[in-house]
Design an enzyme around this catalytic site. Sequence first.
Site, PDB file in Angstrom:
ATOM      1  N   TYR A  99       0.709  -1.345  -0.049  1.00  0.00           N
ATOM      2  CA  TYR A  99       0.211   0.004  -0.003  1.00  0.00           C
ATOM      3  C   TYR A  99       0.902   1.373   0.086  1.00  0.00           C
ATOM      4  O   TYR A  99       0.251   2.358  -0.190  1.00  0.00           O
ATOM      5  CB  TYR A  99      -0.972   0.000   1.209  1.00  0.00           C
ATOM      6  CG  TYR A  99      -2.074  -0.898   1.065  1.00  0.00           C
ATOM      7  CD1 TYR A  99      -2.206  -1.883   0.166  1.00  0.00           C
ATOM      8  CD2 TYR A  99      -3.060  -0.820   2.065  1.00  0.00           C
ATOM      9  CE1 TYR A  99      -3.292  -2.557  -0.013  1.00  0.00           C
ATOM     10  CE2 TYR A  99      -4.011  -1.766   1.942  1.00  0.00           C
ATOM     11  CZ  TYR A  99      -4.031  -3.000   0.966  1.00  0.00           C
ATOM     12  OH  TYR A  99      -5.180  -3.745   0.875  1.00  0.00           O
TER      13      TYR A  99
ATOM     14  N   LYS B  81       2.957 -15.624   1.604  1.00  0.00           N
ATOM     15  CA  LYS B  81       2.746 -16.195   0.068  1.00  0.00           C
ATOM     16  C   LYS B  81       4.297 -16.607   0.038  1.00  0.00           C
ATOM     17  O   LYS B  81       4.595 -16.139  -1.119  1.00  0.00           O
ATOM     18  CB  LYS B  81       1.925 -15.196  -0.611  1.00  0.00           C
ATOM     19  CG  LYS B  81       1.520 -15.948  -2.002  1.00  0.00           C
ATOM     20  CD  LYS B  81       0.611 -17.022  -1.704  1.00  0.00           C
ATOM     21  CE  LYS B  81       0.207 -17.761  -3.264  1.00  0.00           C
ATOM     22  NZ  LYS B  81      -0.648 -18.881  -3.295  1.00  0.00           N
TER      23      LYS B  81
ATOM     24  N   ASP C  74      -3.831 -17.969   0.957  1.00  0.00           N
ATOM     25  CA  ASP C  74      -4.831 -18.548   0.348  1.00  0.00           C
ATOM     26  C   ASP C  74      -5.458 -19.867   1.301  1.00  0.00           C
ATOM     27  O   ASP C  74      -6.697 -19.852   1.340  1.00  0.00           O
ATOM     28  CB  ASP C  74      -4.612 -19.098  -1.124  1.00  0.00           C
ATOM     29  CG  ASP C  74      -3.449 -19.941  -0.959  1.00  0.00           C
ATOM     30  OD1 ASP C  74      -2.564 -19.575  -0.073  1.00  0.00           O
ATOM     31  OD2 ASP C  74      -2.885 -20.419  -2.114  1.00  0.00           O
TER      32      ASP C  74
ATOM     33  N   ASP D 276      -5.647  -6.491   5.598  1.00  0.00           N
ATOM     34  CA  ASP D 276      -6.837  -5.860   5.407  1.00  0.00           C
ATOM     35  C   ASP D 276      -8.045  -6.703   4.974  1.00  0.00           C
ATOM     36  O   ASP D 276      -8.982  -6.994   5.476  1.00  0.00           O
ATOM     37  CB  ASP D 276      -6.384  -5.059   4.019  1.00  0.00           C
ATOM     38  CG  ASP D 276      -7.560  -4.025   3.616  1.00  0.00           C
ATOM     39  OD1 ASP D 276      -8.421  -4.127   4.245  1.00  0.00           O
ATOM     40  OD2 ASP D 276      -7.364  -3.338   2.802  1.00  0.00           O
TER      41      ASP D 276
ATOM     42  N   ASP E 248     -11.229  -8.218   7.465  1.00  0.00           N
ATOM     43  CA  ASP E 248     -12.656  -8.104   7.025  1.00  0.00           C
ATOM     44  C   ASP E 248     -13.345  -9.329   6.885  1.00  0.00           C
ATOM     45  O   ASP E 248     -14.361  -9.539   7.558  1.00  0.00           O
ATOM     46  CB  ASP E 248     -12.693  -7.576   5.591  1.00  0.00           C
ATOM     47  CG  ASP E 248     -12.918  -6.054   5.918  1.00  0.00           C
ATOM     48  OD1 ASP E 248     -12.543  -5.467   7.084  1.00  0.00           O
ATOM     49  OD2 ASP E 248     -13.142  -5.307   4.770  1.00  0.00           O
TER      50      ASP E 248
END
Length: 358
Positions: A140, A190, A222, A246, A250
């Site tokens: 980000y 990852k 994943d 992020d 959620d």
Amino acid sequence: MSSILVLPGDGIGPEIVDEALRVLDAAKARFGLDIDLDHGLVGGAAYDAEGDPLPESTLEKARAADAILFGSIGGPKWDTIERDKRPERGLLRLRSSLGLFANLRPAILFPQLAGASSLKPEVVSGLDILIVRELTGGIYFGQPRGIKEENGERVGFNTYVYSESEMKRIARVAFDLAMQRGKRVCSVDKANVLEVTELWKEVVTEEAKAYPEIELSHMYVDNAAMQLVRAPKQFDVIVTGNLFGDILSDEAAMLTGSIGMLPSASLDENRKGLYEPCHGSAPDIAGQGIANPLATIMSLAMLMRYSLQRGDVADAIEAAVEKVLDQGLRTADIHTEGTRKVSTGEMGAAVAEALVNG
Ligand code: NAD
């Protein structure tokens, strides 16, 4: 004496913060806390009053305080003003000015509300996960970034970058917090595809050596996304970077099914923090006295635990919330048949009373 800056913000912000302050008064009475309260403007309210969603005076107060209790900001009224002046910018600037790099998002599902989740009650009832998300680095913020012309077409690009020191400090936050909970940390990466997260895994593993009691595991993002809906109670603390955090936070939040119940904290290196509900300013219900104040009240509990080192007060606030839910009190968003629908103020008063009576 500790100091708390109160920033109610916009929409339902002032209504829910008022209830958290009522609970704070009850906590002061029961525990004899010595707390100095200051108040400030932020978001659309600050823009209206001073033309800036984060006035210098608010930032100064925020720097001086031990912790910040934040309501929510934004609303349609400010959606069309210039981008830099929008309420959300005020919050982003506040977080970055204070160096709040560690975002803590608990996903807790009180057994009394298990029916609100889209998952089967037995899968989520009693869920208690803490997601620790790195908040000021990663893709980000990485440079270079942009959209450019290449070979006659547009190409978009971002940079996923973390320094070793950034990885170490977020890992330490996760380990320290896990020591106060179930002592299990799952680091999400990852590493099979991305070099940044290969290093992440290495650094987190190295840092864990200073915490022999912690059980550290690693999971690809994943798989983590899948496990969160398959068997979420397997997790205690999850630590991950900005982007994965992020999305996963959620997802975890939604496991609980009730956005009005979820607190959060963003901490700096010294455990100074900004505490706020996960939800927004809910303009659709603002001013009606029906908003759920429990996310903000539980954000206050987090404030007590992490910035004021008063885990005992935090436990008592959370126990008071649970007691009120046991009594069957529900705001409209979590109301089901057979429970008693109450207003924002009635819910806050009931928690305050339960807290005082211990
Ligand atoms: P929202 O979280 O404000 O509302 C989503 C839905 O959940 C609405 O139906 C709302 O009524 C309900 N809801 C939210 N909090 C509730 C509560 N405590 N009790 C009962 N119901 C509740 O999200 P949105 O509608 O996408 O955004 C509204 C505004 O909030 C926008 O301006 C957005 O930019 C802003 N926002 C601010 C923050 C923040 O302050 N950190 C976070 C997200 C969104």
